[in-house]
Design an enzyme around this catalytic site. Structure first.
Site, PDB file in Angstrom:
ATOM      1  N   GLU A  80       7.245   0.663  15.956  1.00 53.39           N
ATOM      2  CA  GLU A  80       8.200   0.999  15.153  1.00 53.39           C
ATOM      3  C   GLU A  80       8.526   2.584  15.519  1.00 53.39           C
ATOM      4  O   GLU A  80       7.831   3.010  16.423  1.00 53.39           O
ATOM      5  CB  GLU A  80       7.918   0.869  13.596  1.00 53.39           C
ATOM      6  CG  GLU A  80       7.792  -0.650  13.480  1.00 53.39           C
ATOM      7  CD  GLU A  80       7.338  -0.752  11.708  1.00 53.39           C
ATOM      8  OE1 GLU A  80       6.874  -0.061  11.186  1.00 53.39           O
ATOM      9  OE2 GLU A  80       8.026  -1.915  11.201  1.00 53.39           O
ATOM     10  N   ASN A 120       0.821  -1.176  -0.045  1.00 53.78           N
ATOM     11  CA  ASN A 120      -0.123  -0.215   0.066  1.00 53.78           C
ATOM     12  C   ASN A 120       0.865   1.293   0.016  1.00 53.78           C
ATOM     13  O   ASN A 120       0.433   2.312  -0.535  1.00 53.78           O
ATOM     14  CB  ASN A 120      -0.900  -0.163   0.999  1.00 53.78           C
ATOM     15  CG  ASN A 120      -0.344  -0.088   2.459  1.00 53.78           C
ATOM     16  OD1 ASN A 120       0.773  -0.583   2.814  1.00 53.78           O
ATOM     17  ND2 ASN A 120      -0.889   0.591   3.295  1.00 53.78           N
ATOM     18  N   GLU A 179       3.398  -5.469  12.162  1.00 53.21           N
ATOM     19  CA  GLU A 179       2.558  -4.416  11.871  1.00 53.21           C
ATOM     20  C   GLU A 179       1.332  -5.064  11.045  1.00 53.21           C
ATOM     21  O   GLU A 179       1.873  -5.059   9.775  1.00 53.21           O
ATOM     22  CB  GLU A 179       3.433  -3.205  11.211  1.00 53.21           C
ATOM     23  CG  GLU A 179       4.539  -2.415  12.035  1.00 53.21           C
ATOM     24  CD  GLU A 179       3.776  -1.736  13.450  1.00 53.21           C
ATOM     25  OE1 GLU A 179       2.400  -1.488  13.249  1.00 53.21           O
ATOM     26  OE2 GLU A 179       4.792  -1.299  14.196  1.00 53.21           O
ATOM     27  N   CYS A 200      -3.377   1.601   6.342  1.00 48.63           N
ATOM     28  CA  CYS A 200      -3.784   0.780   7.625  1.00 48.63           C
ATOM     29  C   CYS A 200      -4.165   1.697   8.554  1.00 48.63           C
ATOM     30  O   CYS A 200      -5.056   1.456   9.494  1.00 48.63           O
ATOM     31  CB  CYS A 200      -2.447  -0.059   8.213  1.00 48.63           C
ATOM     32  SG  CYS A 200      -1.198   0.999   8.533  1.00 48.63           S
TER      33      CYS A 200
HETATM   34  P1  NAD Z   1      -0.029  -9.251   3.003  1.00 48.87           P
HETATM   35  O1  NAD Z   1      -0.108  -9.656   4.289  1.00 48.87           O
HETATM   36  O2  NAD Z   1      -0.723  -9.936   1.861  1.00 48.87           O
HETATM   37  O3  NAD Z   1       1.527  -9.118   2.381  1.00 48.87           O
HETATM   38  C1  NAD Z   1       2.481  -8.565   2.914  1.00 48.87           C
HETATM   39  C2  NAD Z   1       4.022  -9.216   2.520  1.00 48.87           C
HETATM   40  O4  NAD Z   1       3.898 -10.383   3.312  1.00 48.87           O
HETATM   41  C3  NAD Z   1       4.002  -9.126   1.063  1.00 48.87           C
HETATM   42  O5  NAD Z   1       5.531  -8.969   0.794  1.00 48.87           O
HETATM   43  C4  NAD Z   1       3.696 -10.745   0.973  1.00 48.87           C
HETATM   44  O6  NAD Z   1       4.534 -11.136  -0.328  1.00 48.87           O
HETATM   45  C5  NAD Z   1       4.321 -11.392   2.304  1.00 48.87           C
HETATM   46  N1  NAD Z   1       3.930 -12.689   2.626  1.00 48.87           N
HETATM   47  C6  NAD Z   1       2.618 -13.123   2.152  1.00 48.87           C
HETATM   48  N2  NAD Z   1       2.679 -14.341   2.637  1.00 48.87           N
HETATM   49  C7  NAD Z   1       3.535 -14.880   3.353  1.00 48.87           C
HETATM   50  C8  NAD Z   1       4.233 -15.727   4.145  1.00 48.87           C
HETATM   51  N3  NAD Z   1       3.348 -16.991   4.172  1.00 48.87           N
HETATM   52  N4  NAD Z   1       5.255 -15.599   4.842  1.00 48.87           N
HETATM   53  C9  NAD Z   1       6.234 -14.433   4.615  1.00 48.87           C
HETATM   54  N5  NAD Z   1       5.526 -13.270   3.999  1.00 48.87           N
HETATM   55  C10 NAD Z   1       4.361 -13.702   3.267  1.00 48.87           C
HETATM   56  O7  NAD Z   1      -0.406  -7.961   3.139  1.00 48.87           O
HETATM   57  P2  NAD Z   1      -0.761  -6.960   1.769  1.00 48.87           P
HETATM   58  O8  NAD Z   1      -2.211  -7.256   1.230  1.00 48.87           O
HETATM   59  O9  NAD Z   1       0.585  -6.670   1.011  1.00 48.87           O
HETATM   60  O10 NAD Z   1      -0.942  -5.596   2.677  1.00 48.87           O
HETATM   61  C11 NAD Z   1      -2.174  -5.061   3.087  1.00 48.87           C
HETATM   62  C12 NAD Z   1      -2.268  -5.239   4.684  1.00 48.87           C
HETATM   63  O11 NAD Z   1      -0.930  -4.642   5.334  1.00 48.87           O
HETATM   64  C13 NAD Z   1      -3.355  -4.807   5.180  1.00 48.87           C
HETATM   65  O12 NAD Z   1      -4.000  -5.792   6.110  1.00 48.87           O
HETATM   66  C14 NAD Z   1      -2.981  -3.455   6.013  1.00 48.87           C
HETATM   67  O13 NAD Z   1      -3.675  -3.276   7.041  1.00 48.87           O
HETATM   68  C15 NAD Z   1      -1.561  -4.093   6.411  1.00 48.87           C
HETATM   69  N6  NAD Z   1      -0.719  -2.688   6.846  1.00 48.87           N
HETATM   70  C16 NAD Z   1      -0.363  -2.514   8.023  1.00 48.87           C
HETATM   71  C17 NAD Z   1       0.226  -1.451   8.490  1.00 48.87           C
HETATM   72  C18 NAD Z   1       0.686  -1.132   9.609  1.00 48.87           C
HETATM   73  O14 NAD Z   1       1.826  -0.261   9.872  1.00 48.87           O
HETATM   74  N7  NAD Z   1       0.133  -1.672  10.752  1.00 48.87           N
HETATM   75  C19 NAD Z   1       0.795  -0.664   7.254  1.00 48.87           C
HETATM   76  C20 NAD Z   1       0.510  -1.150   5.904  1.00 48.87           C
HETATM   77  C21 NAD Z   1      -0.208  -1.944   5.565  1.00 48.87           C
END
Ligand code: NAD
Length: 480
Positions: free
Chosen positions: A461, A149, A247, A281
């Site tokens: 963080e 995002n 996060e 997020c």
């Molecule tokens: P996601 O969890 O699908 O993917 C995040 C990352 O994890 C990607 O690089 C993905 O390839 C990797 N990943 C996927 N499966 C994995 C596994 N089994 N093992 C290790 N890595 C793996 O999330 P997304 O769809 O990319 O992003 C959206 C989500 O991120 C939303 O839930 C949002 O709220 C959250 N987010 C949180 C914050 C925060 O600071 N709390 C900030 C931005 C986004």
């Protein structure tokens, strides 16, 4: 265009020779190819990081500062190119990439280059008995995994403190938005970052993320992404006792009291709802409004929402761009269907906007969507959607507002709008969220602790919290 992994200072394809498509969400077209890496590439990256750690962990702070500031200069030199790349990859408006994403990536390196020069540890004086002092040393190779995002913004938010503290890194950007991470590898080479200090391995979560997570010699994992994936990572690393920062998702309440400064509140709430297509997020996706102003607020919120033009992200007038992927768009549309089944009323949006330009015909677009009439504990009000979809719900008392605000499994951010200072402090203290804004939204100071409660996060963080996370503490007692 073929993107490459960055391993031991070199740019190279995946060892398997396989590639993944990278799609521009505004057009639906494949515009580049990503290395489809796997555990073998992760191992190469780990070996490079391990070797580099020997020297980098002992490199004087001033030298680390100098290299990181050269990275800042390179990011600023390539500002326009990076902003265009982020927009092409992610679908966010170009003005937003220029105003937020790319400046923040430079700020992350600048902030942590400076922060490490100010970082210190404590002594605990026991008088004539002796003295305790605390050492804080870099830990080793850090595994960093980030989402789509805010691609470069969040990727560098992990890398900068990790390397500032003297660690080396194996990092995986989201496979949905890998382009600026690739450009960062070129930038690090140009800036003279020593080989192996940062290694970037592209590919999917299961093929690259998981091998990083379960690598027996990577002792620190920092992850930003969904709660579902965070849960899986936590499960995998628990028996390995790694240091873990998570996060994760949010379902943030935006609480509006009748005594708010009204116009500022309406505008601020629409901004909190739909910036970056609602894909932050921290977006306020559950809007709770005191009953006495509820009807007026709903009408004015919809009017303001309708001023948000959805269009080609490259055009200046587009306030809202494309949804990041077909998968995410389908998820958004599914939740709109669920909202209808749950008895919700769609006041605006709910579908693809009309009048999109011809070159966006096959892109992934959704008009900002406002829903009312839903119970606070229905799925749409409890589950994270992560799109331009918000609900508005009335409340009668402060207690009821807090009950609804705290009713989800998430606890990332909350926004409170009121001109009553006592109430503002009281509600802020009682909302279960790690980050609270009063009478504004998304004001960031990089020194502050950033993170969530409950299923939104583990750890914080930002500021010195990140430098503490990326160092191992050791207390030394000396008898006097
Ligand atoms: P996601 O969890 O699908 O993917 C995040 C990352 O994890 C990607 O690089 C993905 O390839 C990797 N990943 C996927 N499966 C994995 C596994 N089994 N093992 C290790 N890595 C793996 O999330 P997304 O769809 O990319 O992003 C959206 C989500 O991120 C939303 O839930 C949002 O709220 C959250 N987010 C949180 C914050 C925060 O600071 N709390 C900030 C931005 C986004």
């Amino acid at each position: 265009m073929q993107l490459l992994n960055y391993i031991n200072g070199n740019l190279q394809p995946a060892l398997s020779g396989q590639w993944l498509d990278n799609i521009n969400p505004a057009t639906g077209n494949v515009f580049s190819y990503i290395p489809d890496s796997d555990a073998a590439d992760v191992e190469l990256a780990y070996q490079a990081a391990k070797k580099a750690f020997v020297t980098w962990s002992k490199t004087p702070i001033q030298e680390r500062f100098n290299v990181m500031m050269r990275i800042v200069a390179e990011i600023e030199k390539r500002f326009e190119e990076l902003a265009l790349a982020e927009t092409t990859d992610n679908g966010k408006p170009l003005w937003l990439s220029k105003r937020v994403d790319i400046p923040r990536a430079a700020d992350n390196f600048r902030f942590y280059a400076q922060a490490i020069t100010q970082f210190a540890s404590e002594t605990h004086d026991m008088g004539e008995t002796g003295l305790n002092y605390t050492l804080r040393r870099p830990i080793g190779v850090v595994g960093a995994i980030s989402p789509w995002n805010l691609p470069l913004y969040l990727f560098t938010w992990k890398i900068a403190p990790a390397i500032a503290a003297g660690n080396t890194v194996v990092a995986k950007p989201s496979e949905v938005t890998p382009l600026t991470a690739y450009l960062l590898s070129e930038i690090c080479i140009a800036a003279g970052l020593p080989a192996g200090v940062l290694n970037i391995v592209h590919g999917t979560g299961p093929n690259v993320g998981e091998p990083i997570v379960v690598h027996k010699d990577i002792p620190v994992i920092t992850f930003t992404g969904s709660t579902g994936v965070g849960k899986r990572i936590a499960t995998l690393v628990a028996p390995m006792f790694k240091k873990l920062s998570l996060e994760m998702g949010g379902k943030n309440p935006n609480i509006i009291f009748a005594d708010c400064e009204y116009e500022q509140t309406v505008k601020g709430s629409v901004r909190a709802a739909f910036t970056n297509q609602g894909q932050i997020c921290l977006c306020g996706s559950r809007i709770l409004v005191e009953k006495s102003i509820y009807d007026q607020f709903v009408a004015d919120f919809v009017t303001e929402t309708l001023t948000y033009k959805v269009g080609n992200p490259l055009e200046d007038g587009s306030k809202v761009g494309a949804i990041v992927s077909k998968v995410q768009l389908e998820k958004d549309l599914e939740y709109i269907e669920i909202a209808k089944q749950e008895g919700g009323t769609i006041l605006c949006g709910g579908k693809r906007p009309d009048n999109l330009p011809a070159d966006c015909e096959n892109g992934y677009f959704l008009a900002p969507t406002v829903i009312t009439g839903l119970d606070y504990n229905c799925r749409v009000n409890q589950e994270e959607i992560f799109g331009p979809i918000v609900t508005i719900q009335p409340f009668e008392t402060e207690e009821e507002a807090l009950m609804i605000a705290n009713s989800t499994t998430y606890g990332l951010a909350a926004t409170i709008w009121t001109s009553n200072l006592k109430k503002a402090h009281r509600v802020a203290a009682n909302v279960h969220s790690g980050i609270i804004w009063i009478n504004d939204w998304l004001v960031r100071d990089l020194r502050t602790p950033f993170g969530g409660m409950k299923q939104s996060g583990v750890g914080r963080e930002g500021g010195f919290d990140a430098l503490r996370f990326f160092t191992e503490e050791k207390n030394v007692f000396i008898r006097l």
